[in-house]
Scaffold this active site. Structure first.
Site, short mmCIF file in Angstrom:
data_model
loop_
_atom_site.label_atom_id
_atom_site.label_comp_id
_atom_site.label_asym_id
_atom_site.label_seq_id
_atom_site.Cartn_x
_atom_site.Cartn_y
_atom_site.Cartn_z
N LYS A 12 0.82 -1.21 0.00
CA LYS A 12 0.00 0.00 0.00
C LYS A 12 0.87 1.28 0.00
CE LYS A 12 -4.00 -2.13 2.36
NZ LYS A 12 -4.93 -2.00 3.51
N TYR A 52 -12.44 -2.47 -3.81
CA TYR A 52 -12.88 -2.68 -2.43
C TYR A 52 -14.41 -2.72 -2.29
CZ TYR A 52 -8.41 -2.41 0.19
OH TYR A 52 -7.18 -2.66 0.75
N PHE A 60 -15.74 2.83 6.93
CA PHE A 60 -14.39 3.25 6.52
C PHE A 60 -14.18 3.20 5.00
CE2 PHE A 60 -14.20 -1.27 7.81
CZ PHE A 60 -13.71 -1.87 6.66
N ARG A 88 -1.73 -14.40 4.24
CA ARG A 88 -2.48 -13.78 5.34
C ARG A 88 -1.72 -13.92 6.66
NH1 ARG A 88 -6.72 -10.36 4.20
NH2 ARG A 88 -7.05 -10.62 6.42
N THR A 94 -5.28 -7.22 10.78
CA THR A 94 -5.59 -5.95 10.11
C THR A 94 -5.04 -4.75 10.88
OG1 THR A 94 -7.61 -7.00 9.32
CG2 THR A 94 -7.49 -4.60 9.15
N ARG A 105 2.67 -6.52 9.02
CA ARG A 105 1.95 -5.38 9.61
C ARG A 105 2.53 -4.98 10.96
NH1 ARG A 105 -4.05 -7.21 7.48
NH2 ARG A 105 -4.16 -5.78 5.71
N ASN A 115 -1.84 0.15 6.92
CA ASN A 115 -1.30 -1.12 7.43
C ASN A 115 -0.45 -1.87 6.40
OD1 ASN A 115 -3.34 -1.97 5.78
ND2 ASN A 115 -4.53 -3.03 7.36
N HIS A 118 -2.08 -5.46 1.50
CA HIS A 118 -3.37 -6.13 1.29
C HIS A 118 -3.07 -7.55 0.84
CE1 HIS A 118 -7.35 -7.08 -0.35
NE2 HIS A 118 -6.68 -7.66 -1.33
N GLU A 129 -9.17 -10.74 -7.75
CA GLU A 129 -8.22 -9.64 -7.53
C GLU A 129 -7.03 -9.73 -8.48
OE1 GLU A 129 -9.44 -8.94 -2.84
OE2 GLU A 129 -7.40 -9.58 -3.31
O1 CDP Z 1 -6.97 -6.03 4.92
P1 CDP Z 1 -7.75 -7.04 5.75
O2 CDP Z 1 -8.33 -8.15 4.91
O3 CDP Z 1 -6.94 -7.55 6.91
O4 CDP Z 1 -8.96 -6.24 6.42
P2 CDP Z 1 -10.44 -5.93 5.88
O5 CDP Z 1 -11.37 -6.14 7.01
O6 CDP Z 1 -10.70 -6.66 4.60
O7 CDP Z 1 -10.40 -4.37 5.60
C1 CDP Z 1 -9.80 -3.85 4.42
C2 CDP Z 1 -8.93 -2.67 4.80
O8 CDP Z 1 -9.78 -1.64 5.32
C3 CDP Z 1 -7.94 -2.93 5.92
O9 CDP Z 1 -6.72 -3.50 5.48
C4 CDP Z 1 -7.73 -1.56 6.51
O10 CDP Z 1 -6.73 -0.85 5.80
C5 CDP Z 1 -9.07 -0.87 6.28
N1 CDP Z 1 -9.84 -0.81 7.53
C6 CDP Z 1 -9.94 0.41 8.18
O11 CDP Z 1 -9.40 1.41 7.72
N2 CDP Z 1 -10.66 0.49 9.36
C7 CDP Z 1 -11.26 -0.60 9.88
N3 CDP Z 1 -11.94 -0.50 11.01
C8 CDP Z 1 -11.17 -1.84 9.23
C9 CDP Z 1 -10.44 -1.92 8.04
MG MG Z 2 -9.78 -8.08 3.42
#
Ligand code: CDP
Ligand code: MG
Length: 136
Positions: A12, A52, A60, A88, A94, A105, A115, A118, A129
């Site tokens: 990112k 997304y 968010f 993962r 996350t 991370r 973070n 992705h 993707e």
């Molecule tokens: O990236 P990951 O799959 O771990 O998390 P996700 O639940 O799919 O969320 C996608 C992205 O949204 C995360 O990597 C975060 O950068 C962002 N996010 C955020 O800004 N605030 C949150 N409360 C949850 C996710």
């Molecule tokens: Mg995700």
């Protein structure tokens, strides 16, 4: 049983900006994930919104799409045994504060939004993707 998979990884903007591409690539290679294809690019906010889309109802979503399109990103197709789950695991939780020691991370993430990486979360999403970035 051996299960060779491909998954999509994105470095990112926060991590590209801090010149962390090579360090993150090394973590994948050391863990037997090979980089089959990669490129650096910047996407538009509309493209980020499409990427997304699964998060469109989340509070968010708007900030997330603005962020992913705010600067260059580095996208990779990773390949290896159980690549989706392995990526993962290497990424960590996350929220970098909750991520295990030595995960990407934990090492590099700044905050839950910045973070650093992705990774696809399922076979179905990995295919979608990879196609999003690498197939016309
Ligand atoms: O990236 P990951 O799959 O771990 O998390 P996700 O639940 O799919 O969320 C996608 C992205 O949204 C995360 O990597 C975060 O950068 C962002 N996010 C955020 O800004 N605030 C949150 N409360 C949850 C996710
Ligand atoms: Mg995700």
């Amino acid at each position: 049983m051996s299960k060779i998979e491909q998954t999509l990884s994105i470095i990112k903007p926060d991590a590209v900006e801090r010149n962390l591409i090579d360090q993150i690539k090394d973590i994948f290679k050391k863990n037997n994930l090979s980089i089959k294809d990669s490129k650096k690019l910047q996407i538009t906010k509309d493209e980020a919104s499409e990427f997304y889309k699964v998060h469109q109802s989340k509070p968010f979503y708007n900030d997330l799409c603005a962020y992913l399109s705010s600067g260059p990103i580095f996208v990779m197709i990773l390949e290896g045994e159980n690549a989706i789950l392995k990526n993962r695991e290497l990424m960590g939780a996350t929220d970098p504060k909750k991520a295990d020691e030595n995960t990407i991370r934990k090492l590099f993430g700044i905050s839950i939004d910045k973070n650093s990486v992705h990774g696809s979360d399922s076979l179905e999403n990995a295919i979608k993707e990879i196609n999003f970035f690498f197939k016309n």
